[in-house]
Design a protein around this motif. Structure first.
Motif, PDB file in Angstrom:
ATOM      1  N   ARG A 184       0.846  -1.187   0.000  1.00 19.12           N
ATOM      2  CA  ARG A 184       0.000   0.000   0.000  1.00 19.12           C
ATOM      3  C   ARG A 184       0.881   1.235   0.000  1.00 19.12           C
ATOM      4  O   ARG A 184       2.080   1.159   0.263  1.00 19.12           O
TER       5      ARG A 184
ATOM      6  N   SER B 130       0.736   5.746   0.774  1.00 18.84           N
ATOM      7  CA  SER B 130       0.019   6.899   1.316  1.00 18.84           C
ATOM      8  C   SER B 130       0.741   8.149   0.868  1.00 18.84           C
ATOM      9  O   SER B 130       1.884   8.110   0.410  1.00 18.84           O
ATOM     10  N   ASP B 131       0.089   9.292   1.029  1.00 16.05           N
ATOM     11  CA  ASP B 131       0.699  10.583   0.737  1.00 16.05           C
ATOM     12  C   ASP B 131       1.460  11.058   1.969  1.00 16.05           C
ATOM     13  O   ASP B 131       0.902  11.101   3.073  1.00 16.05           O
ATOM     14  N   TYR B 132       2.708  11.430   1.786  1.00 12.87           N
ATOM     15  CA  TYR B 132       3.569  11.889   2.873  1.00 12.87           C
ATOM     16  C   TYR B 132       4.117  13.270   2.566  1.00 12.87           C
ATOM     17  O   TYR B 132       4.326  13.622   1.405  1.00 12.87           O
TER      18      TYR B 132
ATOM     19  N   VAL C 144       4.026  10.235  -2.890  1.00 11.01           N
ATOM     20  CA  VAL C 144       3.505   8.908  -2.574  1.00 11.01           C
ATOM     21  C   VAL C 144       4.669   8.029  -2.117  1.00 11.01           C
ATOM     22  O   VAL C 144       5.708   7.965  -2.778  1.00 11.01           O
TER      23      VAL C 144
ATOM     24  N   ARG D 230       5.472   4.077  -0.253  1.00  8.76           N
ATOM     25  CA  ARG D 230       4.993   2.791   0.216  1.00  8.76           C
ATOM     26  C   ARG D 230       5.073   2.759   1.730  1.00  8.76           C
ATOM     27  O   ARG D 230       5.983   3.323   2.333  1.00  8.76           O
ATOM     28  N   ASP D 231       4.103   2.068   2.343  1.00  4.40           N
ATOM     29  CA  ASP D 231       4.163   1.893   3.791  1.00  4.40           C
ATOM     30  C   ASP D 231       3.622   0.529   4.186  1.00  4.40           C
ATOM     31  O   ASP D 231       2.759  -0.025   3.539  1.00  4.40           O
TER      32      ASP D 231
ATOM     33  N   VAL E  81       1.057  12.223   7.242  1.00  4.15           N
ATOM     34  CA  VAL E  81       0.516  11.205   6.353  1.00  4.15           C
ATOM     35  C   VAL E  81      -0.926  11.579   6.032  1.00  4.15           C
ATOM     36  O   VAL E  81      -1.734  11.798   6.945  1.00  4.15           O
ATOM     37  N   ASP E  82      -1.238  11.634   4.749  1.00  4.51           N
ATOM     38  CA  ASP E  82      -2.607  11.885   4.290  1.00  4.51           C
ATOM     39  C   ASP E  82      -3.261  13.086   4.971  1.00  4.51           C
ATOM     40  O   ASP E  82      -4.451  13.079   5.258  1.00  4.51           O
TER      41      ASP E  82
END
Length: 170
Positions: A23, A25-27, A37, A39-40, A98-99
């Protein structure tokens, strides 16, 4: 599972490493920054030890009480470039977002490792602690005890999942 003879330690992760099923997320470093973007993976405090991932700065997660909110993050070396941290030590204690809704404090930096298929370049990676989002177990096993551990776990595994195989070895 941790009581099975031959099992050193059990850990957990949200997604399997190496197959590209992960997955992102926006960081960003601050609210004003344009997000990127990354990966996390959601992990517990034993997962990185099981993989024998090396820390270059900071520390691993500590066990958190159930219900405590997510507060910390561990980054790989590649993620430092995205955030423009000068070095691993300077990243420790910094906040990232994050997000747009989750603020996390960097507590560790690990050496880069392949978390996607080997044909992919190693990209930036964030590891976050949230036991409610763990889907896969990992076990560190005494070398040479793999078959013994599998024999102990097979009946237990079949009670919970009669369809899928017990394990995939590293």
């Amino acid at each position: 599972m941790s009581a099975v003879p031959g099992v050193i330690q059990v850990g957990g992760v949200s997604h399997q490493l190496g197959n590209g099923a992960d997955r992102a997320s926006d960081y960003k470093l601050s609210f004003e920054d344009t997000p990127f973007v990354m990966r996390d993976f959601i992990v517990d405090n034993h997962y990185l030890d099981n993989l024998e991932v090396s820390f270059v700065a900071g520390k691993n997660f500590e066990s958190v009480k159930e219900g405590e909110i997510e507060r910390h993050v561990i980054l790989n070396e590649r993620a430092l470039q995205e955030f423009k941290f000068a070095d691993p030590t300077s990243a420790i204690g910094q906040s990232i977002f994050v997000d747009d809704s989750i603020a996390l404090t960097v507590i560790g930096v690990v050496k880069n490792f392949h978390f996607r298929p080997m044909t992919y370049e190693i990209g930036p990676l964030a590891m976050r602690y949230n036991t409610k989002q763990i889907s896969f177990a990992s076990a560190r096993i005494v070398p040479g005890q793999e078959e013994t551990v599998k024999a102990y776990l097979q009946p237990l595994w079949k009670r919970f999942d009669a369809v899928h195989d017990l394990c995939r070895q590293k």
